[in-house]
Design an enzyme around this catalytic site. Structure first.
Site, short mmCIF file in Angstrom:
data_model
loop_
_atom_site.label_atom_id
_atom_site.label_comp_id
_atom_site.label_asym_id
_atom_site.label_seq_id
_atom_site.Cartn_x
_atom_site.Cartn_y
_atom_site.Cartn_z
N HIS A 38 -21.89 -69.05 56.23
CA HIS A 38 -22.48 -68.57 57.62
C HIS A 38 -23.44 -67.45 57.56
O HIS A 38 -23.21 -66.58 56.69
CB HIS A 38 -21.39 -68.37 58.96
CG HIS A 38 -20.97 -69.45 59.50
ND1 HIS A 38 -21.09 -69.56 61.01
CD2 HIS A 38 -20.59 -70.89 58.93
CE1 HIS A 38 -20.57 -70.70 61.34
NE2 HIS A 38 -20.07 -71.42 60.12
N GLU A 106 -26.04 -75.68 61.89
CA GLU A 106 -25.97 -75.28 63.25
C GLU A 106 -27.22 -74.35 63.56
O GLU A 106 -27.63 -73.49 62.73
CB GLU A 106 -24.85 -74.43 63.71
CG GLU A 106 -23.56 -75.22 63.26
CD GLU A 106 -22.89 -74.81 61.86
OE1 GLU A 106 -23.62 -73.90 61.27
OE2 GLU A 106 -22.12 -75.28 61.30
#
Length: 320
Positions: A38, A106
């Site tokens: 991430h 995302e």
């Protein structure tokens, strides 16, 4: 018998904590490691997000377990040619004990350079092309590629493992699962859905590995565990595509106000009931998963690893 591994959460722990958890996982009898990739945490309470490739380098020296990213998005924030170099180096450092898990990502992590966040069907198209580019680079030969989404000129990886890095593809819906069955060396998901496993295998996945992961909160106080999960990981209870399209941790914090503690209580294993922990992982085993990963959300990491070493993992091994 399924392989049981530990899921390292880069969103919640700093690099030193992740390395220590990996050591504890190996000592507790876990057989492999997943690690998230991430740029941001999902919310400010989680509070971390180290660069995964640096952590993987440290893991290669700290433990002897196989490592896989769960998952890397090689499409927008980082060009697939760069991801290929990072993955190849990781595989060399881990003596071949590395798998690259990939997915469509995302907006939370991928839009940070100002790029438009494409719709789902375009993201799948980009992922397929990215995987093609990376596979060619893993050969160690010079690559020239002029595709719809990516250009590579005179690129060659000089540091490559003896065997190409396996690429497992993440899928949460029919289209992504079909893509995984067509181009992946394995399939990754976080839902113990037997129908998706069957779809993957029927579509071309055959005997390739299927991996799944879940999170639990071990604590001797169940209600304290519920509060911990609600504070740190309420985002996991958000419906639909919100997880793919919300652009910042602040937006997730706004959305997760809709998530109640009762929703956490119904949907996440909290506390120290051995049977509940065993049942959670058995749901994946019963759905046909080959590798099953679990992450501890709460602060009692020593208690979690002792609990799994002495009670949960032995029961799972007997059940298999």
């Amino acid at each position: 018998m399924p392989e049981y591994g530990y899921f390292l959460s880069c969103e919640q722990y700093d690099p030193a904590e992740l390395i220590e958890q990996a050591r504890m996982a190996e000592q507790a009898g876990f057989q492999s490691l997943w690690i998230s990739d991430h740029y941001h945490p999902w919310n400010g309470e989680q509070g971390q997000s180290p660069f995964v490739w640096s952590v993987i380098g440290a893991l290669s020296e700290a433990v002897s377990l196989p490592v896989e990213t769960a998952v890397t998005c090689p499409t927008v924030r980082i060009h697939p040619a760069v991801v290929a170099q990072a993955a190849a180096t990781s595989a060399v450092m881990l003596n071949g004990r590395f798998r690259l898990g990939v997915g469509t990502g995302e907006a939370l992590n991928e839009h940070i350079l100002g790029d438009a966040w494409p719709p789902a069907h375009v993201r799948l198209e980009m992922l397929e092309e990215a995987v093609e580019v990376m596979r060619r680079l893993f050969t160690g030969e010079e690559v020239n590629h002029h595709g719809k989404h990516y250009t590579v000129e005179n690129a060659r990886l000089y540091t490559v493992p003896d065997e190409p890095v396996p690429i497992d593809v993440s899928g949460f819906g029919p289209a992504a699962t079909e893509l995984a069955s067509r181009i992946g060396d394995g399939y990754v998901t976080v839902m113990p859905d037997a129908s998706m496993v069957e779809r993957y295998r029927a579509g071309g996945g055959g005997g390739k590995p299927v991996s799944g992961g879940t999170k639990v909160c071990y604590d001797t106080d169940r209600e304290a565990a519920v509060r911990t999960v609600h504070r740190l990981w309420a985002n996991e209870q958000l419906p639909g595509e919100l997880g793919q399209v919300l652009p910042s941790p602040a937006h997730f914090e706004q959305a997760q106000q809709l998530v109640t503690e009762d929703m956490v209580r119904r949907n996440r294993v909290c506390g120290d009931d051995v049977d509940e922990h065993v049942a959670e992982l058995k749901r994946f085993a019963d759905a046909g998963f080959d590798r099953i990963y679990v992450s501890q959300i709460g602060p009692d990491l020593r208690g979690f690893f002792d609990f799994y070493r002495t009670k949960v993992l032995p029961q799972l091994q007997q059940a298999s």
